[in-house]
Design an enzyme around this catalytic site. Structure first.
Site, PDB file in Angstrom:
ATOM      1  N   ALA A   1      38.568  30.574  49.248  1.00  0.00           N
ATOM      2  CA  ALA A   1      38.586  30.055  47.875  1.00  0.00           C
ATOM      3  C   ALA A   1      39.915  29.313  47.698  1.00  0.00           C
ATOM      4  O   ALA A   1      40.947  29.916  47.422  1.00  0.00           O
ATOM      5  CB  ALA A   1      38.473  31.212  46.893  1.00  0.00           C
TER       6      ALA A   1
ATOM      7  N   SER B   1      46.440  31.974  41.660  1.00  0.00           N
ATOM      8  CA  SER B   1      45.491  32.391  42.702  1.00  0.00           C
ATOM      9  C   SER B   1      44.115  32.643  42.093  1.00  0.00           C
ATOM     10  O   SER B   1      43.839  32.164  40.985  1.00  0.00           O
ATOM     11  CB  SER B   1      46.026  33.641  43.409  1.00  0.00           C
ATOM     12  OG  SER B   1      45.287  33.905  44.574  1.00  0.00           O
ATOM     13  N   ASN B   2      43.259  33.363  42.787  1.00  0.00           N
ATOM     14  CA  ASN B   2      41.911  33.670  42.288  1.00  0.00           C
ATOM     15  C   ASN B   2      41.488  35.018  42.855  1.00  0.00           C
ATOM     16  O   ASN B   2      42.140  35.543  43.765  1.00  0.00           O
ATOM     17  CB  ASN B   2      40.950  32.539  42.686  1.00  0.00           C
ATOM     18  CG  ASN B   2      40.886  32.380  44.189  1.00  0.00           C
ATOM     19  OD1 ASN B   2      40.367  33.235  44.894  1.00  0.00           O
ATOM     20  ND2 ASN B   2      41.464  31.292  44.702  1.00  0.00           N
ATOM     21  N   PRO B   3      40.385  35.594  42.351  1.00  0.00           N
ATOM     22  CA  PRO B   3      40.046  36.976  42.755  1.00  0.00           C
ATOM     23  C   PRO B   3      39.317  37.117  44.100  1.00  0.00           C
ATOM     24  O   PRO B   3      38.816  38.206  44.395  1.00  0.00           O
ATOM     25  CB  PRO B   3      39.117  37.458  41.626  1.00  0.00           C
ATOM     26  CG  PRO B   3      39.033  36.363  40.641  1.00  0.00           C
ATOM     27  CD  PRO B   3      39.493  35.112  41.276  1.00  0.00           C
ATOM     28  N   SER B   4      39.252  36.076  44.911  1.00  0.00           N
ATOM     29  CA  SER B   4      38.548  36.200  46.192  1.00  0.00           C
ATOM     30  C   SER B   4      39.137  37.358  47.009  1.00  0.00           C
ATOM     31  O   SER B   4      40.352  37.495  47.107  1.00  0.00           O
ATOM     32  CB  SER B   4      38.674  34.897  46.974  1.00  0.00           C
ATOM     33  OG  SER B   4      38.257  35.103  48.301  1.00  0.00           O
TER      34      SER B   4
END
Ligand code: C5P
Length: 228
Positions: free
Chosen positions: A95, A28-31
């Site tokens: 994102a 995943s990502n930090p969005s």
């Protein structure tokens, strides 16, 4: 006299995607989804009908906005396909992971079985796919870049066939995730407008004003109109 605002059907994507590797791990990502949620709430307050497609976040669903949750990019694609015909304006702030594991293990991958090799496959570019069939809908994208923010955002504006792209920079000094303020570049055609240290609330207002104007212009192609 106050200008009467047209009511639109606005579809907004927000937050990160999760691409599962096994039942308990994912890429995943930090969005945090903040800008998408602020846009959704502002658009609703202006009297529009709003659908928010949200990845996993800790934010409260905006009042009066139909909110549909997704995890993966493929789930998000299904949601955007479902609401595409309904929408006049589509704003993609999500994102989206460009890659996902080719196979999701149905059991937890154990560390004692050696180092796993995770093969990745490409996710579809959802926004690009929507833009291919856009007709007179307004399509707005976001680009988070670590360098050459204007050049890279311009490239995406063209390659994805968008009406407007909002570029912002991630650097050691500036990490926009979850912040209330950021520096953004609004790019339409060859026109670039820099908004330094602007609040996400104010940015949302500017984006929605532009979306209104673009919608008006696209719906009356013969009349044309001044863009700025
Ligand atoms: O990841 P990228 O910088 O290309 O993202 C630019 C825009 O495209 C964003 O608005 C994002 O929501 C969208 N996007 C998408 N599907 C992808 C990758 C990005 O819709 N697979």
């Amino acid at each position: 006299m106050k200008k009467k605002q047209l009511k639109h059907n606005i579809l907004i994507t927000a937050g990160p995607t999760r691409e599962f590797i096994d039942p308990i791990r994912f890429i995943s990502n930090p969005s945090t989804g903040t800008i998408g949620y602020i846009l959704a709430q502002s658009a609703k307050r202006r009297g529009n009908d709003v659908v928010l497609l949200s990845g996993p976040t800790h934010l409260d669903a905006p009042v009066g906005v139909k909110t549909v949750c997704f995890n993966s990019a493929l789930e998000l694609k299904k949601c955007t396909d479902r609401f595409f015909d309904w929408a006049d304006i589509i704003i993609c702030t999500a994102a989206v992971a460009d890659f996902r594991p080719a196979k999701i293990s149905n059991r937890k991958i154990k560390k004692d079985n050696g180092l796993p090799e995770i093969k990745l496959v490409k996710n579809p570019d959802i926004l690009k796919g929507l833009a291919r069939k856009k007709k007179n809908k307004v399509l707005i994208g976001f680009a988070l870049e670590t360098e050459n923010v204007v050049e890279n955002s311009l490239k995406k504006l063209k390659s994805k066939n968008l009406d407007l792209i909002v570029g912002n920079l991630l650097s050691e000094k500036s990490v926009p995730f979850g912040k209330r303020q950021l520096t953004a570049f609004l790019i339409e055609g060859g026109n670039v407008k820099k908004h330094s240290k602007i609040s996400k609330k104010m940015l949302a207002r500017i984006i929605l004003d532009r979306a209104d104007k673009l919608c008006y212009i696209l719906m009356q192609p013969k009349k044309g109109g001044k863009l700025w």
